[in-house]
Design a protein around this motif. Structure first.
Motif, PDB file in Angstrom:
ATOM      1  N   UNK A  77      -5.353 -57.801   6.876  1.00  0.00           N
ATOM      2  CA  UNK A  77      -5.833 -57.070   7.402  1.00  0.00           C
ATOM      3  C   UNK A  77      -5.859 -56.129   6.418  1.00  0.00           C
ATOM      4  N   UNK A  78      -6.634 -54.780   6.765  1.00  0.00           N
ATOM      5  CA  UNK A  78      -6.595 -53.601   5.704  1.00  0.00           C
ATOM      6  C   UNK A  78      -5.442 -52.014   6.418  1.00  0.00           C
ATOM      7  N   UNK A  79      -4.778 -51.789   5.543  1.00  0.00           N
ATOM      8  CA  UNK A  79      -4.205 -50.340   5.595  1.00  0.00           C
ATOM      9  C   UNK A  79      -2.984 -50.901   6.843  1.00  0.00           C
ATOM     10  N   UNK A  80      -2.985 -50.265   8.070  1.00  0.00           N
ATOM     11  CA  UNK A  80      -2.015 -50.486   9.328  1.00  0.00           C
ATOM     12  C   UNK A  80      -2.130 -52.167  10.004  1.00  0.00           C
ATOM     13  N   UNK A  81      -3.684 -52.418   9.646  1.00  0.00           N
ATOM     14  CA  UNK A  81      -3.558 -53.496   9.501  1.00  0.00           C
ATOM     15  C   UNK A  81      -3.611 -54.551   9.087  1.00  0.00           C
ATOM     16  N   UNK A  82      -2.907 -54.316   8.155  1.00  0.00           N
ATOM     17  CA  UNK A  82      -1.996 -55.333   7.061  1.00  0.00           C
ATOM     18  C   UNK A  82      -0.365 -55.353   7.212  1.00  0.00           C
ATOM     19  N   UNK A  83       0.131 -53.900   7.789  1.00  0.00           N
ATOM     20  CA  UNK A  83       1.223 -53.978   8.437  1.00  0.00           C
ATOM     21  C   UNK A  83       1.206 -54.513   9.695  1.00  0.00           C
ATOM     22  N   UNK A  84       0.223 -54.688  10.675  1.00  0.00           N
ATOM     23  CA  UNK A  84       0.270 -55.669  11.607  1.00  0.00           C
ATOM     24  C   UNK A  84      -0.557 -57.004  11.413  1.00  0.00           C
ATOM     25  N   UNK A  85      -0.955 -57.373  10.581  1.00  0.00           N
ATOM     26  CA  UNK A  85      -0.955 -59.034   9.621  1.00  0.00           C
ATOM     27  C   UNK A  85       0.965 -59.428   9.492  1.00  0.00           C
ATOM     28  N   UNK A  86       1.355 -58.925   9.157  1.00  0.00           N
ATOM     29  CA  UNK A  86       3.390 -58.450   8.087  1.00  0.00           C
ATOM     30  C   UNK A  86       3.742 -58.647   9.569  1.00  0.00           C
ATOM     31  N   UNK A  87       3.710 -58.182  10.510  1.00  0.00           N
ATOM     32  CA  UNK A  87       4.693 -58.138  11.182  1.00  0.00           C
ATOM     33  C   UNK A  87       4.136 -58.901  12.454  1.00  0.00           C
TER      34      UNK A  87
ATOM     35  N   UNK B 153     -14.250 -53.591  11.686  1.00  0.00           N
ATOM     36  CA  UNK B 153     -14.746 -54.844  11.720  1.00  0.00           C
ATOM     37  C   UNK B 153     -15.786 -55.217  10.272  1.00  0.00           C
ATOM     38  N   UNK B 154     -15.845 -53.933   9.688  1.00  0.00           N
ATOM     39  CA  UNK B 154     -16.836 -53.702   9.112  1.00  0.00           C
ATOM     40  C   UNK B 154     -16.337 -54.115   7.396  1.00  0.00           C
ATOM     41  N   UNK B 155     -15.272 -54.052   6.721  1.00  0.00           N
ATOM     42  CA  UNK B 155     -14.434 -53.824   5.434  1.00  0.00           C
ATOM     43  C   UNK B 155     -15.277 -55.342   4.670  1.00  0.00           C
TER      44      UNK B 155
ATOM     45  N   UNK C  37      11.932 -73.630  16.165  1.00  0.00           N
ATOM     46  CA  UNK C  37      11.941 -73.985  14.581  1.00  0.00           C
ATOM     47  C   UNK C  37      10.782 -72.371  13.988  1.00  0.00           C
ATOM     48  N   UNK C  38      11.016 -72.207  12.626  1.00  0.00           N
ATOM     49  CA  UNK C  38       9.673 -71.665  12.486  1.00  0.00           C
ATOM     50  C   UNK C  38       8.518 -72.014  12.214  1.00  0.00           C
ATOM     51  N   UNK C  39       7.553 -70.873  12.483  1.00  0.00           N
ATOM     52  CA  UNK C  39       6.024 -71.715  12.893  1.00  0.00           C
ATOM     53  C   UNK C  39       5.522 -70.923  11.166  1.00  0.00           C
ATOM     54  N   UNK C  40       4.425 -71.734  10.706  1.00  0.00           N
ATOM     55  CA  UNK C  40       3.593 -71.865   9.265  1.00  0.00           C
ATOM     56  C   UNK C  40       2.402 -70.432   9.658  1.00  0.00           C
ATOM     57  N   UNK C  41       3.039 -69.174   9.443  1.00  0.00           N
ATOM     58  CA  UNK C  41       2.191 -67.813   9.840  1.00  0.00           C
ATOM     59  C   UNK C  41       2.361 -67.386   8.625  1.00  0.00           C
ATOM     60  N   UNK C  42       1.656 -66.946   7.895  1.00  0.00           N
ATOM     61  CA  UNK C  42       1.100 -66.982   6.597  1.00  0.00           C
ATOM     62  C   UNK C  42       0.363 -64.807   6.412  1.00  0.00           C
ATOM     63  N   UNK C  43       0.710 -64.060   5.777  1.00  0.00           N
ATOM     64  CA  UNK C  43       0.211 -62.760   5.400  1.00  0.00           C
ATOM     65  C   UNK C  43      -0.296 -63.144   4.307  1.00  0.00           C
ATOM     66  N   UNK C  44      -1.906 -62.366   3.899  1.00  0.00           N
ATOM     67  CA  UNK C  44      -1.879 -62.659   2.457  1.00  0.00           C
ATOM     68  C   UNK C  44      -1.985 -61.632   2.709  1.00  0.00           C
TER      69      UNK C  44
ATOM     70  N   UNK D 271      -6.258 -71.503  10.775  1.00  0.00           N
ATOM     71  CA  UNK D 271      -6.682 -69.932  11.045  1.00  0.00           C
ATOM     72  C   UNK D 271      -6.552 -69.012  10.901  1.00  0.00           C
ATOM     73  N   UNK D 272      -7.261 -68.309  10.310  1.00  0.00           N
ATOM     74  CA  UNK D 272      -7.229 -66.942   9.772  1.00  0.00           C
ATOM     75  C   UNK D 272      -7.973 -66.130  10.824  1.00  0.00           C
ATOM     76  N   UNK D 273      -6.670 -65.199  11.043  1.00  0.00           N
ATOM     77  CA  UNK D 273      -6.369 -64.047  12.125  1.00  0.00           C
ATOM     78  C   UNK D 273      -6.470 -62.665  11.153  1.00  0.00           C
ATOM     79  N   UNK D 274      -8.248 -62.182  11.571  1.00  0.00           N
ATOM     80  CA  UNK D 274      -8.475 -60.744  10.743  1.00  0.00           C
ATOM     81  C   UNK D 274      -8.165 -60.198  12.158  1.00  0.00           C
ATOM     82  N   UNK D 275      -7.792 -58.875  11.541  1.00  0.00           N
ATOM     83  CA  UNK D 275      -7.514 -57.663  11.468  1.00  0.00           C
ATOM     84  C   UNK D 275      -7.307 -55.954  11.158  1.00  0.00           C
TER      85      UNK D 275
END
Length: 136
Positions: free
Chosen positions: A49-59, A121-123, A73-80, A113-117
């Protein structure tokens, strides 16, 4: 507009958002089941995600790889959004519109799965990422 009214308006807008989210509970459950099945298949969740949504992705990715509500166990999730070298190199070489789609091209796999925050929705970089993910 007085400051108090600005605050009140913000609270009312937030309350409306909560009402809308309550209506989405069935979709949220469906998505969580899909993510759970993705992990069971040994696949990963990519989040961006961009901006604040990037922080949401990382969180979110840190909660999944770390500790969230229970020891597991840790789950395989990665913030791009976290690899600043990749983001700046891709942005410089291919343009900002490609900062996430290029990463999906490089590390995304079928059944990930790709989760886009996104607030709007128009970036362009989010829309390009959707197209790249569909190719995988």
């Amino acid at each position: 507009m007085k400051r108090a009214q600005i605050i009140i308006n913000s609270i009312e807008e937030h309350s409306e958002g909560i009402k809308i989210i309550k209506e989405l509970v069935p979709e949220i459950i469906k998505l969580s089941d899909e993510i759970k099945n993705c992990f069971k298949k040994g696949k990963k969740l990519l989040i961006c995600g961009n901006g604040g949504s990037a922080s949401d992705a990382q969180h979110l990715s840190s909660e999944l790889t770390g500790y969230f509500e229970q020891k597991r166990n840790g789950l395989p999730a990665l913030a791009l959004t976290t690899d600043t070298s990749a983001i700046t190199a891709i942005g410089n070489d291919f343009g900002f519109d490609n900062i996430f789609s290029r990463q999906v091209q490089a590390i995304g796999c079928e059944d990930d799965i790709i989760l886009l925050i996104s607030t709007s929705g128009n970036s362009k970089n989010i829309l390009k990422t959707i197209k790249e993910a569909r190719k995988k």
